[in-house]
Design an enzyme around this catalytic site. Structure first.
Site, PDB file in Angstrom:
ATOM      1  N   LYS A   1      -0.331   4.747 -19.424  1.00  0.00           N
ATOM      2  CA  LYS A   1      -0.555   4.700 -17.911  1.00  0.00           C
ATOM      3  C   LYS A   1       0.379   5.378 -17.485  1.00  0.00           C
ATOM      4  O   LYS A   1       1.784   4.982 -17.815  1.00  0.00           O
ATOM      5  CB  LYS A   1      -0.924   3.163 -17.395  1.00  0.00           C
ATOM      6  CG  LYS A   1       0.268   2.032 -17.488  1.00  0.00           C
ATOM      7  CD  LYS A   1      -0.121   1.004 -16.556  1.00  0.00           C
ATOM      8  CE  LYS A   1       1.060  -0.016 -16.446  1.00  0.00           C
ATOM      9  NZ  LYS A   1       0.601  -0.974 -15.536  1.00  0.00           N
TER      10      LYS A   1
ATOM     11  N   GLU B   1      -4.126  -6.520 -17.822  1.00  0.00           N
ATOM     12  CA  GLU B   1      -2.704  -6.617 -18.071  1.00  0.00           C
ATOM     13  C   GLU B   1      -2.271  -7.894 -16.825  1.00  0.00           C
ATOM     14  O   GLU B   1      -2.818  -7.776 -15.850  1.00  0.00           O
ATOM     15  CB  GLU B   1      -1.967  -5.363 -17.575  1.00  0.00           C
ATOM     16  CG  GLU B   1      -0.747  -5.189 -17.644  1.00  0.00           C
ATOM     17  CD  GLU B   1       0.074  -3.922 -17.235  1.00  0.00           C
ATOM     18  OE1 GLU B   1      -0.643  -2.813 -17.455  1.00  0.00           O
ATOM     19  OE2 GLU B   1       1.127  -3.854 -16.422  1.00  0.00           O
TER      20      GLU B   1
ATOM     21  N   ASP C   1      -4.506  -4.123 -13.836  1.00  0.00           N
ATOM     22  CA  ASP C   1      -2.943  -4.780 -13.789  1.00  0.00           C
ATOM     23  C   ASP C   1      -3.005  -5.500 -12.382  1.00  0.00           C
ATOM     24  O   ASP C   1      -2.395  -4.851 -11.524  1.00  0.00           O
ATOM     25  CB  ASP C   1      -2.052  -3.824 -14.031  1.00  0.00           C
ATOM     26  CG  ASP C   1      -0.527  -4.452 -14.042  1.00  0.00           C
ATOM     27  OD1 ASP C   1      -0.701  -5.785 -13.961  1.00  0.00           O
ATOM     28  OD2 ASP C   1       0.374  -3.757 -13.894  1.00  0.00           O
TER      29      ASP C   1
ATOM     30  N   ARG D   1       7.155   3.670 -14.700  1.00  0.00           N
ATOM     31  CA  ARG D   1       7.353   2.656 -13.732  1.00  0.00           C
ATOM     32  C   ARG D   1       6.830   3.024 -12.440  1.00  0.00           C
ATOM     33  O   ARG D   1       6.591   4.396 -12.425  1.00  0.00           O
ATOM     34  CB  ARG D   1       8.929   2.508 -13.613  1.00  0.00           C
ATOM     35  CG  ARG D   1       9.609   1.810 -14.765  1.00  0.00           C
ATOM     36  CD  ARG D   1       8.779   0.718 -15.545  1.00  0.00           C
ATOM     37  NE  ARG D   1       8.765  -0.373 -14.546  1.00  0.00           N
ATOM     38  CZ  ARG D   1       9.574  -1.568 -14.856  1.00  0.00           C
ATOM     39  NH1 ARG D   1      10.373  -1.826 -15.644  1.00  0.00           N
ATOM     40  NH2 ARG D   1       9.166  -2.653 -14.088  1.00  0.00           N
ATOM     41  N   SER D   2       6.954   2.319 -11.469  1.00  0.00           N
ATOM     42  CA  SER D   2       6.346   2.822 -10.153  1.00  0.00           C
ATOM     43  C   SER D   2       7.294   3.810  -9.424  1.00  0.00           C
ATOM     44  O   SER D   2       6.870   4.377  -8.872  1.00  0.00           O
ATOM     45  CB  SER D   2       5.881   1.341  -9.334  1.00  0.00           C
ATOM     46  OG  SER D   2       6.955   0.775  -9.229  1.00  0.00           O
TER      47      SER D   2
ATOM     48  N   GLN E   1      -2.475  -5.510  -8.253  1.00  0.00           N
ATOM     49  CA  GLN E   1      -1.654  -3.939  -7.910  1.00  0.00           C
ATOM     50  C   GLN E   1      -2.303  -2.735  -8.541  1.00  0.00           C
ATOM     51  O   GLN E   1      -2.219  -1.766  -7.824  1.00  0.00           O
ATOM     52  CB  GLN E   1      -0.481  -4.469  -8.968  1.00  0.00           C
ATOM     53  CG  GLN E   1       0.487  -3.355  -8.924  1.00  0.00           C
ATOM     54  CD  GLN E   1       1.854  -3.652  -9.662  1.00  0.00           C
ATOM     55  OE1 GLN E   1       2.895  -4.354  -9.203  1.00  0.00           O
ATOM     56  NE2 GLN E   1       1.883  -3.327 -10.987  1.00  0.00           N
TER      57      GLN E   1
ATOM     58  N   SER F   1       7.720  -4.273  -9.357  1.00  0.00           N
ATOM     59  CA  SER F   1       7.103  -5.540  -9.830  1.00  0.00           C
ATOM     60  C   SER F   1       7.723  -6.090 -11.259  1.00  0.00           C
ATOM     61  O   SER F   1       7.056  -5.706 -12.152  1.00  0.00           O
ATOM     62  CB  SER F   1       5.633  -5.480  -9.813  1.00  0.00           C
ATOM     63  OG  SER F   1       5.004  -4.645 -10.838  1.00  0.00           O
TER      64      SER F   1
HETATM   65  O1  LIG Z   1       3.506  -3.448 -13.268  1.00  0.00           O
HETATM   66  C1  LIG Z   1       3.413  -2.347 -13.851  1.00  0.00           C
HETATM   67  O2  LIG Z   1       2.901  -2.215 -14.902  1.00  0.00           O
HETATM   68  C2  LIG Z   1       4.267  -1.161 -13.271  1.00  0.00           C
HETATM   69  C3  LIG Z   1       4.067   0.145 -13.727  1.00  0.00           C
HETATM   70  O3  LIG Z   1       2.676   0.321 -13.219  1.00  0.00           O
HETATM   71  O4  LIG Z   1       5.081  -1.365 -12.056  1.00  0.00           O
HETATM   72  P1  LIG Z   1       6.608  -1.559 -11.796  1.00  0.00           P
HETATM   73  O5  LIG Z   1       7.109  -0.336 -12.422  1.00  0.00           O
HETATM   74  O6  LIG Z   1       6.613  -1.610 -10.518  1.00  0.00           O
HETATM   75  O7  LIG Z   1       6.973  -2.944 -12.374  1.00  0.00           O
HETATM   76 MG   LIG Z   2       2.361  -4.328 -15.092  1.00  0.00          MG
END
Ligand SMILES: O=C(O)[C@@H](CO)OP(=O)(O)O
Ligand SMILES: [Mg+2]
Length: 425
Positions: A390, A287, A246, A368-369, A166, A46
């Site tokens: 986090k 967030e 978030d 990151r995810s 999310q 995301s």
């Molecule tokens: O939105 C977020 O904060 C992140 C991490 O949890 O997700 P992504 O790394 O997919 O952007």
């Molecule tokens: Mg985020």
């Protein structure tokens, strides 16, 4: 001892897989005195549209397993040539030289993934045998261990369920130490698993190790979290275990409306919903409550909730000092999410964090995810005294690697303070 000057004899890179099974990059630098330092770069799903460019091969579809061989070639070609061309007096010097060589405002030519991998490895070369967090601590900043924020229930683009929000995180704000906070996180995670099982809900996991049951209303999830916190023996709230959200709302913002559980909501509907949520549940941090291009909504959100809830900008700020400055000027949000790969060098990440400190914005350092076992962000959060991290659920190797690194740091230096930073302390 840290190094005050570094020369390199080799810079290499490898395409590896991240925790989602997508290719990402690992960089290794070799110093003239023949020590090697490596770093692996994570990858988001995301993502904010203004993030520095993650270079992928073939086309712009970043999440279908597209390779990073082009980024690898950029490390082993132009970036290697640059790094080997001279010796370096600081990490900032090397980072600025890479930014200049790239020459674009968003690292589109060489790739933020290529540049960040080098930057992190170079930081480790400067740290040498000193703990990375000690080397990274800016002058005048007190290092501290952060409150971990465990993403225990996943939705949005991180899970296959129909939950639009999310991330539902638990934050043991009342814990007296980092190890106690980690224990609390693990206990609540485990009690949540038991509750979901008893209800007949799925305990399959999302990308960040949180459960991903088929629940659609955010409030229903919040009720379960409070139940899980209490069942684990903690008070739900600031004195025990609180909740952070978030929603990553840019992902469900379409044509001016937020699509939540089949309903189309305006920015003001969303703000009212969050106000009600903050009244009904111990949600201390929110967030990306509104979308990255809904700055007017963010201004109203901040006026209405900024006094009582931490409002963290992720997709909207993208760890970019120039954008964070605009947010400070417009009084948008009161905290920033800090992700090194959104901006593409360690130096600019530290700049964004320095700006937050000087403006009184809180900071949460973030994974990151799509992750790797690299633990750089654990050292970064301690170094910068951000007070909040986090890194997903207290389960899954690539997530717990960061928490376990913090346990090591805590054990090695029992005098390190723990907990929220700044005015939240
Ligand atoms: O939105 C977020 O904060 C992140 C991490 O949890 O997700 P992504 O790394 O997919 O952007
Ligand atoms: Mg985020």
């Amino acid at each position: 001892m840290t190094r005050s000057n570094v020369g390199f004899s080799q810079v290499s890179a490898l395409e590896i897989l991240d925790s989602r099974g997508n290719p990402t990059i690992k960089v290794t630098v070799t110093t003239l005195d023949d020590h090697q330092y490596s770093a692996a770069v994570p990858s988001g799903a995301s993502t904010g549209t203004r993030e520095a460019v993650e270079l992928r091969d073939g086309d712009t579809d970043r999440y279908s397993g597209k390779g990073v061989l082009h980024a690898v070639a950029n490390v082993q070609g132009p970036l290697r040539e640059l790094l080997l061309s001279r010796s370096w007096g600081s990490l900032a010097e090397a980072d600025h030289a890479m930014i200049e060589l790239d020459g674009t405002p968003n690292k589109a030519r060489l790739g933020a993934n290529a540049i960040l991998g080098v930057s992190m490895a170079v930081a480790r070369a400067f740290a040498a045998d000193t703990p990375l967090w000690e080397y990274l601590t800016p002058a005048g900043v007190t290092a501290r261990l952060p409150v971990p924020h465990f993403n225990v229930l996943n939705g949005g683009v991180h899970a296959a369920n129909d939950l639009d929000f999310q991330e539902f995180m638990i934050a043991p704000l009342g814990a007296p130490s980092f190890p106690e906070a980690l224990r609390a996180g693990a206990a609540v995670y485990s009690s949540l698993r038991g509750i979901l099982r008893a209800r007949g809900d799925s305990t399959g996991l999302g990308d960040e190790g949180g459960f991903a049951p088929d629940i659609t209303q955010p409030e229903d999830v919040l009720r379960l979290l409070v139940e899980a916190i209490e069942a684990a023996g903690y008070p739900a709230g600031m004195d025990g275990v609180a909740i952070a959200l978030d929603p990553a709302s840019s992902e469900f913002y379409r044509d001016g409306f937020y699509q939540v559980a089949g309903e189309a909501l305006t920015s003001d509907d969303m703000i009212a919903r969050y106000e009600q949520i903050a009244r009904d549940f111990p949600v201390w941090s929110l967030e990306d409550g509104l979308a990255e291009d809904d700055w007017d909504g963010w201004e109203r959100l901040t006026r209405r909730l900024g006094g009582t809830v931490q409002l963290v900008g992720d997709d909207i700020f993208v760890t970019n000092p120039a954008i964070i400055q605009q947010a400070i000027d417009r009084e948008v949000g009161n905290a920033a999410l800090i992700k090194p790969n959104q901006i593409g060098t360690v130096t600019e990440t530290l700049d964004a964090q320095a700006l937050c400190r000087s403006a009184g914005y809180d900071q949460m350092v973030s994974h990151r995810s799509g992750e790797t076992p690299d633990t750089f962000i654990a050292d970064l959060v301690v170094a910068t005294g951000a007070g909040e991290l986090k890194s997903g659920a207290p389960a899954r190797g690539e997530r717990v690697a960061k928490y376990n690194r913090l346990l090591e740091i805590a054990a090695a230096d029992p005098r390190l303070p723990y907990g929220l930073a700044g005015h939240r302390r």
